[in-house]
Enzyme design. Structure first.
Site, PDB file in Angstrom:
ATOM      1  N   ASP A 183       0.839  -1.202   0.000  1.00  0.00           N
ATOM      2  CA  ASP A 183       0.000   0.000   0.000  1.00  0.00           C
ATOM      3  C   ASP A 183       0.873   1.251   0.000  1.00  0.00           C
ATOM      4  OD1 ASP A 183       0.816   0.047   2.635  1.00  0.00           O
ATOM      5  OD2 ASP A 183      -1.185  -0.068   3.486  1.00  0.00           O
ATOM      6  N   CYS A 215      -8.405  -3.548  -1.872  1.00  0.00           N
ATOM      7  CA  CYS A 215      -7.028  -3.647  -1.387  1.00  0.00           C
ATOM      8  C   CYS A 215      -7.155  -3.645   0.122  1.00  0.00           C
ATOM      9  CB  CYS A 215      -6.158  -2.544  -1.969  1.00  0.00           C
ATOM     10  SG  CYS A 215      -6.962  -0.936  -2.104  1.00  0.00           S
ATOM     11  N   SER A 216      -6.462  -2.773   0.831  1.00  0.00           N
ATOM     12  CA  SER A 216      -6.652  -2.723   2.282  1.00  0.00           C
ATOM     13  C   SER A 216      -7.698  -1.669   2.629  1.00  0.00           C
ATOM     14  CB  SER A 216      -5.328  -2.437   2.980  1.00  0.00           C
ATOM     15  OG  SER A 216      -5.504  -2.460   4.383  1.00  0.00           O
ATOM     16  N   GLY A 218      -9.100   0.167   0.091  1.00  0.00           N
ATOM     17  CA  GLY A 218     -10.016   0.188  -1.050  1.00  0.00           C
ATOM     18  C   GLY A 218     -10.017   1.503  -1.790  1.00  0.00           C
ATOM     19  N   ILE A 219      -8.914   2.224  -1.732  1.00  0.00           N
ATOM     20  CA  ILE A 219      -8.831   3.498  -2.450  1.00  0.00           C
ATOM     21  C   ILE A 219      -7.584   3.592  -3.342  1.00  0.00           C
ATOM     22  CG2 ILE A 219     -10.233   4.817  -0.815  1.00  0.00           C
ATOM     23  CD1 ILE A 219      -7.428   5.942   0.179  1.00  0.00           C
ATOM     24  N   GLY A 220      -6.411   3.301  -2.786  1.00  0.00           N
ATOM     25  CA  GLY A 220      -5.153   3.549  -3.496  1.00  0.00           C
ATOM     26  C   GLY A 220      -4.958   2.591  -4.658  1.00  0.00           C
TER      27      GLY A 220
HETATM   28  N1  PTR Z   1      -5.234   5.634   7.415  1.00  0.00           N
HETATM   29  C1  PTR Z   1      -4.682   4.741   6.448  1.00  0.00           C
HETATM   30  C2  PTR Z   1      -3.357   5.322   5.964  1.00  0.00           C
HETATM   31  O1  PTR Z   1      -3.310   6.466   5.500  1.00  0.00           O
HETATM   32  O2  PTR Z   1      -2.393   4.601   6.048  1.00  0.00           O
HETATM   33  C3  PTR Z   1      -5.623   4.550   5.327  1.00  0.00           C
HETATM   34  C4  PTR Z   1      -5.092   3.848   4.133  1.00  0.00           C
HETATM   35  C5  PTR Z   1      -4.572   2.561   4.184  1.00  0.00           C
HETATM   36  C6  PTR Z   1      -5.147   4.483   2.907  1.00  0.00           C
HETATM   37  C7  PTR Z   1      -4.141   1.899   3.050  1.00  0.00           C
HETATM   38  C8  PTR Z   1      -4.722   3.843   1.756  1.00  0.00           C
HETATM   39  C9  PTR Z   1      -4.238   2.553   1.826  1.00  0.00           C
HETATM   40  O3  PTR Z   1      -3.872   1.912   0.682  1.00  0.00           O
HETATM   41  P1  PTR Z   1      -4.858   1.005  -0.217  1.00  0.00           P
HETATM   42  O4  PTR Z   1      -6.149   1.743  -0.467  1.00  0.00           O
HETATM   43  O5  PTR Z   1      -4.078   0.787  -1.462  1.00  0.00           O
HETATM   44  O6  PTR Z   1      -5.078  -0.279   0.526  1.00  0.00           O
END
Ligand code: PTR
Ligand code: PTR
Length: 288
Positions: A183, A215-216, A218-220
């Site tokens: 991530d 993903c973890s 669900g955005i990146g």
């Molecule tokens: N609060 C977390 C952080 O900023 O680390 C939220 C977060 C976690 C944001 C993972 C994005 C992340 O990546 P992906 O959406 O790719 O799992």
């Protein structure tokens, strides 16, 4: 072709990244009130990642309330008649596994795409929400049986049978996992990532029900995959690719899609390379 020149110029000059950094991460007009309700807070993996109310997936038949941290994301490919439908969601928590499969059942989905591993750098990123090969997981009114598991490279492909115990209805589910993408980071290899995206495209061809992608948070990583698949489809349909417009459209459906500028740069470069190497090209039916 014109938009690909623009893309190359924008990458070279830094303008593409500058524009990306100007874009809102969340659409300021959209609320996420459901996720803040006391009974729903424990269903969020991260306090700062909430689904918009307007596009959130509403569970109908869950004994655990109607809330899950997931949004419908629809990406239209102009001129082709194609709309790629997704559900973008967080990696299930141990307490939301049954909700997750209930969502898959209710959405009619047959494809689940996973872009994380269970643990990264010693931290839990996603609960193991499926049974081991040849085993069955029982969840409230559902069972899930694992019938195949194949490792190829850095991908794992699994097949499950999802069964609604109340109705006896059974559905085959394809599970595709990309295993080498931490991530906040980018995949180690654009070619491998492009190949994975093409495999997702092939798996969903002819299917109108949404592909569930997580993903973890669900955005990146989820945002990167959706942008890549959208761009490949646009190229094939002989349509211009304006990546910032795609990100804006995604962020109007799920907040914060594509986590940072390095992910954005990575996927823009991958799109450009896939185009210039002829991996993605206009299909004959769309060529003039
Ligand atoms: N609060 C977390 C952080 O900023 O680390 C939220 C977060 C976690 C944001 C993972 C994005 C992340 O990546 P992906 O959406 O790719 O799992
Ligand atoms: N503590 C996390 C938070 O930041 O809100 C939530 C969390 C809870 C994360 C459980 C992971 C967890 O483990 P599992 O994915 O195995 O349910």
């Amino acid at each position: 072709a014109q938009s690909m020149l623009l893309l190359a110029d924008g990458l070279a000059s830094g303008a593409l990244i500058a524009q990306y950094e100007q874009l809102y991460r969340k659409n300021p007009e959209l609320t996420s009130l459901e996720s803040k309700k006391p009974e729903n807070q424990s269903k969020n993996r991260y306090r700062d990642i909430s689904p918009y109310d307007v596009t959130r997936v509403i569970l109908m038949g869950s004994a655990n309330g109607d809330y899950i941290n997931a949004n419908y994301v629809n990406m239209e490919i102009p001129g082709s008649g194609i709309i790629n439908r997704y559900i973008a969601t967080q990696g299930p928590l141990s307490s939301t596994v049954a909700d997750f499969w209930q969502m898959v059942l209710e959405a009619g989905s047959t494809l689940v795409v996973m872009l994380t591993t269970l643990v990264e750098r010693g931290r839990a990123k996603c609960h193991q929400y499926w049974p081991a090969y040849n085993e069955t997981l029982t969840l409230r009114n559902l069972t899930l049986t694992s019938t195949a598991e194949n490792i190829e490279d850095t991908f794992i492909f699994r097949e499950f049978i999802l069964r609604d115990v109340n109705t006896g209805e059974e559905r085959d589910i394809t599970h595709m996992q990309y295993c080498s993408w931490p991530d906040h980071g980018v995949p180690s290899d654009w070619r491998q990532f492009t190949t994975f995206t093409e495999r997702v495209r092939a798996a969903r061809t002819g299917i109108v029900e949404p592909a569930v992608v997580h993903c973890s948070a669900g955005i990146g990583r989820t945002g990167v995959l959706v942008l890549m698949e959208t761009a490949l489809c646009l190229i094939e349909a002989n349509q211009p690719v304006y990546p910032l417009d795609i990100v804006r459209s995604m962020r109007d459906q799920r907040a914060m899609m594509i986590q940072n500028a390095s992910q954005y740069r990575f996927v823009c470069e991958a799109v450009h390379k896939a185009y210039s190497e002829g991996i993605a090209k206009p299909l004959p039916e769309f060529s003039r």
